[in-house]
Write a protein that holds these residues in place. Structure first.
Motif, PDB file in Angstrom:
ATOM      1  N   THR A   1       0.844  -1.206   0.000  1.00 58.97           N
ATOM      2  CA  THR A   1       0.000   0.000   0.000  1.00 58.97           C
ATOM      3  C   THR A   1       0.877   1.253   0.000  1.00 58.97           C
ATOM      4  OG1 THR A   1      -1.725  -1.228   1.150  1.00 58.97           O
ATOM      5  CG2 THR A   1      -1.909   1.157   1.185  1.00 58.97           C
TER       6      THR A   1
ATOM      7  N   ALA B   1      -7.445  -1.037  -5.557  1.00 54.05           N
ATOM      8  CA  ALA B   1      -7.620   0.203  -4.790  1.00 54.05           C
ATOM      9  C   ALA B   1      -6.299   0.937  -4.642  1.00 54.05           C
ATOM     10  CB  ALA B   1      -8.193  -0.122  -3.419  1.00 54.05           C
TER      11      ALA B   1
ATOM     12  N   ILE C   1     -10.818  -9.353  -1.344  1.00 56.23           N
ATOM     13  CA  ILE C   1      -9.517  -9.766  -1.890  1.00 56.23           C
ATOM     14  C   ILE C   1      -8.589 -10.336  -0.809  1.00 56.23           C
ATOM     15  CG2 ILE C   1      -8.616  -7.355  -1.825  1.00 56.23           C
ATOM     16  CD1 ILE C   1      -7.719  -9.820  -4.580  1.00 56.23           C
TER      17      ILE C   1
END
Ligand code: S3P
Length: 453
Positions: free
Chosen positions: A100, A173, A324
């Motif tokens: 991320t 995302a 996910i």
């Protein structure tokens, strides 16, 4: 955090797991709180922050970019000073194991005209980056990376940005967030077309900070997410909800272990994250949800799960982004369900901290469950009688370590997990929480209980 924790044996929880647990702060929201807090117009208090190796890498990254962060445990004070507050780091930024951070930071830095190099551990250096660098380059960022600009280490030098319309080949995302963050400082509107709805924490935080972010399209299908330029992000304070992805280990453990009844409290219930709940319901799992409040930009509540007889179900591409990170748990639940469950459209699982499709196929075969692996999924032939036990290789992947622990608590003889150090990535207190619910863990050499069939 558990520096000393190597492997461990998870014996069966014969009396079931019972009680309530408050999961640690949401990892996705904690990363975003620090990253977006760092460009906020003024200081932001972040409460409920997840302290883990991944999220502390984000704190270290924004500090390296010149932003002061006062650390008070799960409460942080991030001294945001707008985008201009970000300064050129004097060294490479090490994201550790955090995908991320690796994907979002280039988007945040896109408007800044300085050089930044990002790298990370061996798993990070295999994670695809072309998907982020390509759209950022189209917006005007100078980018480079190893293997034809596709792998870390990556180099970004930002500058003046133009809005784009980007069609994402996979629903991610992380990719979407990088583009949206850059879009806040681009000329004109920026839109991202996603083939299925991915988690929307970034969009919620943009709106919470006074910006405009909108999505056209159904929650369970393709859509277009748009952002418009924002002069100043003005967030007052941010409360991070409990992590649904961490809570999910206990919810599935409750479903699988007779006599179990577990409530997870203060857990984030963002509908783009809770796809597992609908799947469990289809499988006949007894699960109840009480929505309680809105925790800053995110809804929260309590979820309770009880032991249940499960039926097989199918999960396809549209549903995949909504669960996910819980797909390994779905596959474990499928191993106990009556019938053949099918997962498709989940090739992304091969690009996570490990190849989670291959790793789960290996894990389930170790438990004597019949599986057929496909490039984008798996068929699992469930056995309602469950499994004896076995050994799990985690490949330094935190979610595999926790799946192994749940598989052990739900087994007849126990499961040995080779390495638990990765728990620090998302859930440093996982073993303590499991023990608090009535589970057990024996460290190597400390227990006489064997693992057998
Ligand atoms: C995340 C998005 C997901 C998820 C990851 C965290 C995020 O990755 O697997 O654990 O915080 O945006 P993708 O967006 O690449 O699918």
């Amino acid at each position: 955090m558990n520096d000393a924790l190597m492997g461990g044996l998870f014996p069966p929880a014969r009396a079931g797991l019972r009680g309530s647990v408050r999961p640690p702060g949401d990892k996705s929201v904690s990363h975003r709180a620090v990253l977006m807090g760092s460009v906020n117009d003024g200081p932001v208090i972040v409460t409920g922050f997840l302290r883990s190796t991944d999220t502390m890498a984000t704190v270290a990254a924004v500090r390296a970019l010149g932003v002061q962060v006062d650390d008070h445990g799960d409460r942080l004070l991030v001294h945001g000073a707008g985008w201009e507050g970000l300064q050129e780091p004097d060294d490479v930024i090490d994201v550790g194991n955090s995908g991320t951070l690796l994907r979002l930071l280039p988007g945040l830095l896109a408007p800044r005209d300085f050089l930044c190099v990002l790298t990370g551990d061996a798993s990070i250096r295999r994670r695809p980056m072309g998907r982020v660098l390509e759209p950022l380059a189209a917006m005007g960022v100078e980018v480079a990376g190893r293997c034809g600009d596709s792998l870390p280490p990556v180099v970004v030098r930002g500058g003046a940005l133009r809005g784009i319309e980007y069609r994402m080949p996979v629903a991610s995302a992380q990719v979407k967030s990088a583009i949206l963050l850059a879009g806040l400082r681009a000329e004109g509107q920026t839109s991202v077309v996603e083939p299925a709805a991915s988690r929307d924490h970034t969009e919620r935080m943009i709106r919470y900070g006074g910006g405009r972010a909108e999505r056209d399209g159904p929650v369970d299908g393709p859509g277009v997410v748009k952002v418009w330029p924002l002069e100043r992000l003005k967030m007052d304070g941010l409360t991070v909800p409990g992590d649904f992805s961490s809570a999910a280990f206990f919810l599935v453990a409750a479903l699988l272990i007779p006599g179990s009844d577990i409530s997870v409290e203060n857990v984030g219930l963002n509908p783009t994250r809770t796809g597992l709940l609908a799947v469990i319901e289809r499988m006949g799992g007894q699960i109840t949800v009480e929505r309680e409040d809105v925790c800053g930009p995110e809804p929260v509540g309590t979820v309770t799960a009880r032991w249940s007889e499960l039926e097989a179900t199918d999960v396809d591409a549209d549903e995949v982004p909504g669960l996910i990170d819980e797909l390994p748990l779905f596959l474990l639940a499928a191993a106990r369900a009556d019938g053949i469950s099918r997962l498709r459209g989940a090739a992304e699982l091969r690009a996570k901290e490990s190849d989670r499709l291959e790793a789960m196929a290996t894990l389930l075969r170790t438990l004597d469950i019949r599986v057929t692996e496909y490039p984008d999924g798996m068929d699992v032939e469930g056995d309602p009688q469950g499994w004896a036990g076995g050994e799990v290789e985690t490949r330094a992947d935190h979610r595999l370590a926790m799946v192994g622990a749940v598989a052990g608590a739900a087994s007849r003889h126990g499961v040995r997990v080779d390495d638990l150090r990765s728990l620090n990535v998302s859930y440093p207190g996982f073993v303590e929480a499991l023990v608090g619910l009535g589970g057990e863990m024996a460290a190597p050499g400390s227990g006489s209980r064997g693992v057998g069939r």
